[in-house]
Design a protein around this motif. Structure first.
Motif, short mmCIF file in Angstrom:
data_model
loop_
_atom_site.label_atom_id
_atom_site.label_comp_id
_atom_site.label_asym_id
_atom_site.label_seq_id
_atom_site.Cartn_x
_atom_site.Cartn_y
_atom_site.Cartn_z
N GLY B 73 -6.03 -6.46 1.03
CA GLY B 73 -4.89 -5.96 0.28
C GLY B 73 -4.99 -4.45 0.07
O GLY B 73 -6.03 -3.84 0.39
N THR B 74 -3.91 -3.88 -0.45
CA THR B 74 -3.91 -2.41 -0.59
C THR B 74 -3.44 -1.97 -1.98
O THR B 74 -2.70 -2.68 -2.66
N VAL B 75 -3.92 -0.78 -2.34
CA VAL B 75 -3.44 -0.09 -3.54
C VAL B 75 -3.05 1.31 -3.08
O VAL B 75 -3.82 1.97 -2.37
N THR B 76 -1.85 1.75 -3.44
CA THR B 76 -1.46 3.12 -3.07
C THR B 76 -0.87 3.85 -4.27
O THR B 76 -0.26 3.25 -5.15
N ILE B 77 -1.08 5.16 -4.26
CA ILE B 77 -0.45 6.03 -5.27
C ILE B 77 0.52 6.92 -4.50
O ILE B 77 0.09 7.74 -3.67
N SER B 78 1.79 6.71 -4.72
CA SER B 78 2.84 7.39 -3.94
C SER B 78 2.53 7.34 -2.45
O SER B 78 2.59 8.36 -1.75
N GLY B 79 2.12 6.18 -2.00
CA GLY B 79 1.88 5.95 -0.58
C GLY B 79 0.50 6.34 -0.08
O GLY B 79 0.19 6.15 1.09
N GLU B 80 -0.35 6.91 -0.96
CA GLU B 80 -1.67 7.38 -0.50
C GLU B 80 -2.80 6.52 -1.08
O GLU B 80 -2.67 5.96 -2.17
#
Lengths: 250, 269
Positions: B73-80
């Motif tokens: 799975g993923t975690v992004t902050i404004s896509g980053e």
């Protein structure tokens, strides 16, 4: 098998830590103050115990060698034996052992405590590499301090031998003869070889101390384990490296 | 000569960020901590993450802070990716740790000045202004020269928040900000979090098991139970939820006459 895996992991992470720390070298001017503070802690506060220890090592070496060499009629060589033993072997090794016990343990405890209390995580979230702020100053400090401590330790050890030679009547070697014999055979190369050893030992001890501290997880009990592990690994590393460096330099 | 006004704590060119968590799974060995957690946090909102102790809230927050790597799975902050130093540098993600995580060997001033000094954000005189302003906002100017060990629990939390504020963050993460505090201090911290969001328009994520805190200040709340997301709802809707787990958590019943208690009583007699 788990132990070997753990050992290899520790070794790999220590190498990685060294690489990451030296990658921060361009920031060295910014960490001068921290390096000086660490230099003070590692050097100045270790100096008294280094002088006491090396004085008595020189004294005991002269006492043991003196009685034996006297029986062979070669007591004029005590200076050479004490001088060479301390410069090439006992000086750097004993300073390194003291550094591991006194400074390495303190560094591991401090960094482990910072790790456990979340201070290291706080640095990471602030985008301040712990390697730059916590590790590089300590590595640089120990590289600066080790040769100085070793040279002072060597000189004190030589004087310890001279005091015993002059003071113990069964040996009865005058200081002039002792130092003449010491100067005659001891070369600059011997001293430099000792300093090279000291630098490698110091760097290894600090790297083990920092790496063990930063890998600590858990609570106060784990901090204690980390300190013990750091000191034990450092002592094993000093004696193992000593053999290989001696072989490489001879 | 007119005195230059103190620098703003939030730069004009900085906007609150969006956080997206998608299909996040985390295991430590055989222990599963998070299972398929998916939600997003809108720019500028206060997002509460609530759940009982050991439900995986703090682990989730550490993923958003970039301190943990997910199993999948993923975690992004404004896509980053938040684990990348460039992302942290770009968005200035600040985290207020449960323990405060103040640097014990540094004074309160040095704790706050560390970030701008290390990142060379501005000259030293400006850093002083910025630090003093953050301390004033949190009403703790008197603690400026103290060491963390000399502070109370509430003061430590405030210093930790001030330290986060000095970073000019676009995203502030709070891990159990009211734990170990008395109700009055807890309310003060809640007011501070809400005020900071109003004043500085930062995206805020608050992990807590403090029901009152979450229901009072959050725009939306995610409830986590045994590592799984039960619901993401605004506080008013959460109160009306018919989910048994959420109800039990929001309205715990204390029955001193239950059988277990009687058993203990009997043992004592």
């Amino acid at each position: 098998m788990n132990r070997i895996h753990e050992l290899l992991e520790a070794f790999g992470s220590a190498l990685l830590l060294a690489f990451r720390s030296f990658r921060s070298l361009p920031a060295a001017p910014r960490i001068l103050k921290r390096t000086a503070e660490q230099g003070y802690l590692a050097g100045y506060t270790t100096l008294p115990i280094v002088t006491i220890l090396l004085f008595f090592i020189g004294a005991v070496l002269a006492l043991q060698a003196g009685n034996t060499l006297r029986d062979f009629g070669a007591k004029q060589l005590i200076g050479t034996l004490v001088g060479e033993s301390i410069a090439r072997e006992l000086g750097p090794v004993m300073v390194a052992i003291l550094l591991a016990g006194r400074v390495g343990s303190a560094v591991t405890a401090e960094l482990a405590s910072m790790k456990v209390s979340g201070e290291v995580d706080a640095l990471i979230t602030m985008n301040i590499p712990p390697e730059r702020l916590l590790v590089l100053p300590r590595l640089l400090a120990v590289l600066l301090v080790m040769p100085v401590l070793t040279i002072i330790g060597n000189i004190i050890g030589w004087f310890g031998g001279a005091v015993v030679c002059a003071g113990v009547s069964t040996i009865g070697v005058e200081p002039e003869m002792y130092f003449q014999s010491l100067k005659q055979y001891l070369t600059m190369g011997d001293i430099i070889k000792g300093l090279v050893k000291a630098e490698i030992f110091g760097f290894t001890i600090m790297l083990i101390a920092c790496s063990t501290g930063l890998r600590t997880r858990g609570g106060p009990r784990e901090i204690g384990f980390a300190v013990t592990k750091s000191v034990v690994f450092s002592l094993i590393a000093i004696l193992t490296l000593d053999y290989f460096i001696t072989k490489a330099l001879d | 000569m007119a005195k230059t006004p103190p620098p703003s704590l939030i730069r004009d060119d900085r906007n609150p960020v969006k956080v997206e968590v998608s299909g996040l799974n985390k295991s430590y060995g055989s222990q599963v901590v998070l299972t398929d957690v998916t939600f997003d946090v809108k720019p500028g909102e206060i997002f509460g993450i609530m759940g009982p102790s050991g439900s995986g809230k703090s682990v989730l927050l550490r993923h958003i802070a970039g301190l943990e790597s997910s199993t999948s799975g993923t975690v992004t902050i404004s896509g980053e990716d938040p684990r990348k130093p460039e992302t942290r540098d770009r968005f200035a993600v600040a985290m207020v740790f449960q323990s405060g995580a103040l640097f014990n060997s540094l004074s309160v001033y040095d704790n706050l000045a560390l970030y701008p000094l290390e990142h060379r954000l501005c000259p030293k005189s400006e850093i002083r202004d910025r630090v003093m302003r953050a301390l004033r906002i949190l009403s703790i100017e008197s603690a400026v020269d103290k060491l963390p060990a000399e502070l109370s629990g509430g003061m430590k939390k405030r210093v930790a928040i001030a330290r986060a504020l000095v970073m000019e963050p676009q995203l502030i993460l709070y891990d159990e900000p009211t734990s170990e505090l008395d109700p009055v201090m807890g309310a003060t911290i809640a007011e501070i979090i809400a005020t900071l969001k109003e004043q500085f328009t930062v995206t805020t994520i608050v992990v807590t098991h403090d029901r009152d805190l979450a229901l009072t200040i959050a725009d939306r709340i995610a409830v986590i139970h045994q590592g799984r997301l039960r619901a993401v709802l605004p506080p008013a809707e959460l109160r009306r939820s018919t989910d048994g787990v959420i109800n039990d958590f929001l309205n715990p019943k204390i029955d001193v006459r239950n059988p277990r208690f009687k058993q203990l009583e009997a043992t004592h007699e």
